[in-house]
Design an enzyme around this catalytic site. Structure first.
Site, PDB file in Angstrom:
ATOM      1  CD  GLN A  16      -2.821   1.366   2.339  1.00 40.62           C
ATOM      2  OE1 GLN A  16      -3.336   2.432   2.579  1.00 40.62           O
ATOM      3  NE2 GLN A  16      -3.088   0.292   3.062  1.00 40.62           N
ATOM      4  CD  GLU A 138      -1.609   2.114   8.302  1.00 46.17           C
ATOM      5  OE1 GLU A 138      -1.337   2.361   7.122  1.00 46.17           O
ATOM      6  OE2 GLU A 138      -1.675   2.995   9.178  1.00 46.17           O
ATOM      7  CG  ASP A 167       0.534   0.979   4.604  1.00 48.20           C
ATOM      8  OD1 ASP A 167       1.749   0.903   4.799  1.00 48.20           O
ATOM      9  OD2 ASP A 167      -0.231   0.017   4.742  1.00 48.20           O
ATOM     10  N   GLY A 246      -7.347  20.593  19.220  1.00 45.72           N
ATOM     11  CA  GLY A 246      -7.061  22.014  19.082  1.00 45.72           C
ATOM     12  C   GLY A 246      -7.447  22.786  20.329  1.00 45.72           C
ATOM     13  N   GLY A 247      -7.517  24.101  20.207  1.00 44.12           N
ATOM     14  CA  GLY A 247      -7.775  24.952  21.373  1.00 44.12           C
ATOM     15  C   GLY A 247      -9.248  25.021  21.763  1.00 44.12           C
TER      16      GLY A 247
HETATM   17  N1  CAO Z   1      11.620 -10.177  -9.469  1.00 47.47           N
HETATM   18  C1  CAO Z   1      12.326 -10.943  -8.628  1.00 47.47           C
HETATM   19  N2  CAO Z   1      12.301 -10.794  -7.286  1.00 47.47           N
HETATM   20  C2  CAO Z   1      11.498  -9.838  -6.788  1.00 47.47           C
HETATM   21  C3  CAO Z   1      10.733  -8.993  -7.627  1.00 47.47           C
HETATM   22  C4  CAO Z   1      10.817  -9.193  -9.017  1.00 47.47           C
HETATM   23  N3  CAO Z   1      10.121  -8.445  -9.867  1.00 47.47           N
HETATM   24  N4  CAO Z   1      10.046  -8.138  -6.832  1.00 47.47           N
HETATM   25  C5  CAO Z   1      10.363  -8.436  -5.556  1.00 47.47           C
HETATM   26  N5  CAO Z   1      11.237  -9.446  -5.528  1.00 47.47           N
HETATM   27  C6  CAO Z   1      11.869 -10.049  -4.373  1.00 47.47           C
HETATM   28  C7  CAO Z   1      12.726  -9.083  -3.588  1.00 47.47           C
HETATM   29  O1  CAO Z   1      13.947  -8.886  -4.239  1.00 47.47           O
HETATM   30  C8  CAO Z   1      12.839  -9.795  -2.261  1.00 47.47           C
HETATM   31  O2  CAO Z   1      13.833 -10.794  -2.358  1.00 47.47           O
HETATM   32  P1  CAO Z   1      14.999 -10.992  -1.239  1.00 47.47           P
HETATM   33  O3  CAO Z   1      14.291 -11.087   0.068  1.00 47.47           O
HETATM   34  O4  CAO Z   1      15.648 -12.258  -1.698  1.00 47.47           O
HETATM   35  O5  CAO Z   1      15.884  -9.826  -1.315  1.00 47.47           O
HETATM   36  C9  CAO Z   1      11.504 -10.535  -2.147  1.00 47.47           C
HETATM   37  O6  CAO Z   1      10.891 -10.430  -3.418  1.00 47.47           O
HETATM   38  C10 CAO Z   1      10.542 -10.013  -1.113  1.00 47.47           C
HETATM   39  O7  CAO Z   1      10.425  -8.605  -1.126  1.00 47.47           O
HETATM   40  P2  CAO Z   1      10.045  -7.866   0.232  1.00 47.47           P
HETATM   41  O8  CAO Z   1      11.100  -8.163   1.216  1.00 47.47           O
HETATM   42  O9  CAO Z   1       9.802  -6.447   0.034  1.00 47.47           O
HETATM   43  O10 CAO Z   1       8.633  -8.535   0.601  1.00 47.47           O
HETATM   44  P3  CAO Z   1       8.180  -9.149   1.992  1.00 47.47           P
HETATM   45  O11 CAO Z   1       6.873  -9.798   1.727  1.00 47.47           O
HETATM   46  O12 CAO Z   1       9.241  -9.975   2.612  1.00 47.47           O
HETATM   47  O13 CAO Z   1       7.967  -7.870   2.916  1.00 47.47           O
HETATM   48  C11 CAO Z   1       7.041  -5.752   3.554  1.00 47.47           C
HETATM   49  C12 CAO Z   1       6.866  -7.035   2.725  1.00 47.47           C
HETATM   50  C13 CAO Z   1       5.926  -4.791   3.172  1.00 47.47           C
HETATM   51  C14 CAO Z   1       6.959  -6.070   5.042  1.00 47.47           C
HETATM   52  C15 CAO Z   1       8.418  -5.136   3.214  1.00 47.47           C
HETATM   53  O14 CAO Z   1       8.505  -4.948   1.839  1.00 47.47           O
HETATM   54  C16 CAO Z   1       8.689  -3.814   3.925  1.00 47.47           C
HETATM   55  O15 CAO Z   1       8.952  -3.757   5.123  1.00 47.47           O
HETATM   56  N6  CAO Z   1       8.664  -2.711   3.156  1.00 47.47           N
HETATM   57  C17 CAO Z   1       9.037  -1.406   3.621  1.00 47.47           C
HETATM   58  C18 CAO Z   1       7.959  -0.808   4.487  1.00 47.47           C
HETATM   59  C19 CAO Z   1       6.630  -0.744   3.785  1.00 47.47           C
HETATM   60  O16 CAO Z   1       6.460  -0.185   2.724  1.00 47.47           O
HETATM   61  N7  CAO Z   1       5.633  -1.292   4.471  1.00 47.47           N
HETATM   62  C20 CAO Z   1       4.271  -1.067   4.058  1.00 47.47           C
HETATM   63  C21 CAO Z   1       3.682  -2.164   3.387  1.00 47.47           C
HETATM   64  S1  CAO Z   1       1.960  -1.789   3.225  1.00 47.47           S
HETATM   65  O17 CAO Z   1       1.303  -2.159   4.683  1.00 47.47           O
END
Ligand code: CAO
Length: 423
Positions: A16, A138, A167, A246-247
């Protein structure tokens, strides 16, 4: 012409926070190319589905006006395509877990080598410090950014809010950072790093509570319910229920109907007191020194709102809104999502829009809440997974047919891109 015409965004966002940012930039006219993993795509396509096998509302409401290409960025050919995308775009936006883009081989140093004009914008859960490597969603941000500790009633647990301030709030912050960096690039010719941490974004939105934390050192917070109820304060900014930040004191009072949203938020400004008391049939309190001044009312705000509620419960929330606004008293009915979805004025301004989608049919979304007189935003449906892969490879990146064939055979763009293109 749109405000961001000519700006191309490499949209590496998911879930998001990042998608909110790039959706806004698309509404302002940027060409947003969303890069998704072949066969999988943004995880939200399949999350909280209301209909089988179609992109969820979660996805469709956050990815309007974008193109989608599928690309495996861990595949060697995929990396080369990504490199060409970095060369061809103005902004890269990502919200992966910390370090993911570096692990793909695209560090900030490398990106600058490929394209020194590139603006590299990220959402992360935390800024530099002890938690910088943590993944964040979030409600984690709402809790770590100070919102949850200050939301809820004094005798209840901390509460998260239904507004996605972690988010969508951080996506908004990031969008401002990006357009500011684009503006600076006009002068410097250089790109830069833009970081919006969700903890920082939430704290920014909760800054009045840091104000109150500091006020506490100099005495009680007289507008908080704890003052009137005598329950007192500790050394931490408490939860204030529905008290105004607020106030001017405010509270949500009941109206006729008894439903969960039959409430109206009322505010007592000094000039409004006499009008309230007339409406409530309590003329004797207008000049009574025990009630007449804001200072006199401070320790019995609960009683003031109880008097007002006795009157508001005789009317529905829209009647109260009309009567109070006629006498210049600010107030706001508690509107449900059902009521908002049906509100004609929001449809008229494009804040709520109905969009047609090839597999889902019609759905409602929230359009651009920021209105520019010279850059109107038309909301277009979200893309299917990989819908624009071939178009981007040939028209944006300039690959020849033979090169595209080789890329497809390498597995870098997966199967979906070709099947969608063949439709
Ligand atoms: N091709 C190949 N690999 C891909 C890809 C693509 N097109 N797109 C993503 N990937 C891979 C990434 O490289 C990553 O691989 P590694 O872990 O090996 O480096 C893997 O997919 C997972 O990506 P991720 O770590 O972002 O996803 P996750 O599900 O583990 O985590 C989240 C999700 C949201 C917790 C994390 O991305 C995060 O903390 N983001 C920053 C904060 C944020 O935006 N949070 C809000 C999310 S909305 O509530």
């Amino acid at each position: 012409m749109k405000a961001l015409d000519g700006i191309r965004i490499l949209d590496f966002t998911h879930v998001q926070s990042g998608p909110t940012c790039t959706q806004l930039l698309a509404w302002f006219g940027a060409d947003v190319i969303k890069v998704e993993r072949p066969g999988v795509g943004d995880i939200t396509r399949g999350q909280l589905r209301d209909l089988p096998d179609v992109d969820s509302l979660y996805f469709t409401m956050l990815n309007a006006n974008k193109k989608s290409i599928t690309l495996d960025t861990k595949n060697e050919d995929g990396k080369r395509v990504l490199e060409r995308l970095v060369k061809s775009c103005d902004v890269l936006v990502e919200n992966f877990a910390p370090g993911a883009l570096d692990r793909m081989g695209f560090s900030w140093e490398r990106i600058q080598e490929i394209n020194p004009r590139m603006i590299y914008a990220s959402v992360k859960g935390f800024g530099p410090g002890p938690y910088e490597d943590c993944k964040v969603y979030e409600n984690v941000a709402q809790c770590t950014g100070g919102s949850a500790s200050t939301t809820g009633f004094e005798d209840g647990p901390p509460l998260v809010t239904g507004s996605q301030i972690g988010d969508s709030g951080t996506g908004l912050h990031l969008a401002l950072g990006i357009v500011t960096a684009l503006f600076q690039r006009v002068t410097t010719g250089r790109g830069q790093r833009v970081l919006a941490a969700m903890q920082d974004g939430v704290l920014n939105l909760a800054r009045v509570k840091l104000r109150d934390q500091q006020r506490l050192q100099h005495g009680p917070l007289k507008e908080y319910p704890q003052y009137g109820s005598g329950s007192g304060f500790t050394d931490e900014c408490p939860r204030a229920g529905n008290a105004s930040g607020g106030g001017q004191p405010g509270w949500a009072v009941k109206t006729k109907g008894g439903g969960p949203n039959d409430y109206i938020y009322v505010i007592i400004q000094p000039p409004g007191w006499a009008e309230y008391m007339k409406l409530c049939g309590r003329d004797e309190l207008i000049d009574d020194p025990e009630w007449a001044t804001p200072e006199a009312r401070l320790h019995k705000l609960d009683k003031c709102f109880a008097i007002i509620e006795e009157w508001t419960m005789t009317k529905d929330k829209f009647e109260v809104m009309e009567i109070l606004n006629k006498v210049n008293i600010p107030c706001g009915p508690i509107l449900s999502m059902k009521e908002l979805a049906a509100e004609p004025s929001l449809r008229a301004t494009g804040t709520i829009v109905e969009v047609d989608h090839p597999t889902r049919g019609k759905y409602l979304t929230v359009g651009n809440p920021i209105k520019l007189s010279d850059s109107p935003a038309e909301v277009e449906r979200s893309p299917l997974l990989g819908e624009h892969t071939l178009e981007v490879l040939s028209e944006v990146l300039g690959y020849s047919e033979e090169e595209i064939d080789a890329i497809r055979q390498s597995g870098a763009v997966g199967k979906i891109a070709s099947s969608v293109a063949a439709e």
